[in-house]
Write an enzyme that holds these catalytic residues in place. Sequence first.
Site, PDB file in Angstrom:
ATOM      1  CG  HIS A  39       0.471   6.399  -0.370  1.00 34.83           C
ATOM      2  ND1 HIS A  39      -0.709   6.730  -0.893  1.00 34.83           N
ATOM      3  CD2 HIS A  39       0.318   5.775   0.625  1.00 34.83           C
ATOM      4  CE1 HIS A  39      -1.826   6.508  -0.142  1.00 34.83           C
ATOM      5  NE2 HIS A  39      -1.218   5.904   0.997  1.00 34.83           N
ATOM      6  CG  HIS A  43      -1.683   1.311   1.415  1.00 35.47           C
ATOM      7  ND1 HIS A  43      -2.981   1.458   0.918  1.00 35.47           N
ATOM      8  CD2 HIS A  43      -1.425   2.454   2.151  1.00 35.47           C
ATOM      9  CE1 HIS A  43      -3.364   2.645   1.312  1.00 35.47           C
ATOM     10  NE2 HIS A  43      -2.391   3.300   2.003  1.00 35.47           N
ATOM     11  CD  GLU A  44       2.029   3.229   3.754  1.00 37.82           C
ATOM     12  OE1 GLU A  44       2.213   4.353   3.044  1.00 37.82           O
ATOM     13  OE2 GLU A  44       1.037   3.004   4.324  1.00 37.82           O
TER      14      GLU A  44
HETATM   15 ZN   LIG Z   1      -2.191   5.225   2.326  1.00 41.25          ZN
END
Ligand SMILES: [Zn+2]
Length: 231
Positions: free
Chosen positions: A110, A106-107
Amino acid sequence: MGYGYGYYGGDMGYWLIVIVSLVLGALTQGYIKRMYAKWSKVPARIQGTGAEVARRMLDEEGASAVGITHVAGTLTDFYDPRDNKLHLSPANYGQASVASVAVACHEAGHAVQTAQGYGPIKIRTALVPAVNFASQSWMILFFLGVFMNLAGLMRLAVWIFAITVIFQLVTLPVEIDASRRAVAYLGANGQGLDQKGAKQVLTAAALTYVAAALVSILQLLYYANATRNRD
Ligand SMILES: [Zn+2]
């Protein structure tokens, strides 16, 4: 966030928002903790720790310049566009559970958003300085307006608070898109189980953002209404 100023907001609407905020906060925090604990016990089918899987995702999706470092705590993970690094908590950095690779990816999502110039994250990053100013100053201005009986100052404070609400709303597509990227990567490179677990963990995480945004909207309506009543 508007609490702790009971001497102004002593009415029903105020306490309703406080209660909604506490209940939603407890529910969403409890849910993410449960999902995270559940999938922390399940070894990921994809090979490697959170940091290793995130490294491969970054390299494969055009973000190979992004570094990966540690941050203390549990679920404190974030991507910082200023140093262009993922900051992963010890468990998500070093463990190979479904939960760890889900959060790490998830990171990484980004960072990939930033590398690919994804629109909403650009808006979000551009808003950060304004939001820092707004979150520190709106309440001071609002209560100055109350004590000096200046409706104009209260109105200005509410507009400044609205910047923080916009920020939280822009955060939602950014978070959902990062999770979508993580789930897609794990689906393509791991197995169905990784994808299923990642979906559960990251959906739970997204709900905390939705709850926070909802509470902010209620607060904005409350303070806007309090200001209108002064006019
Ligand atoms: Zn996030």
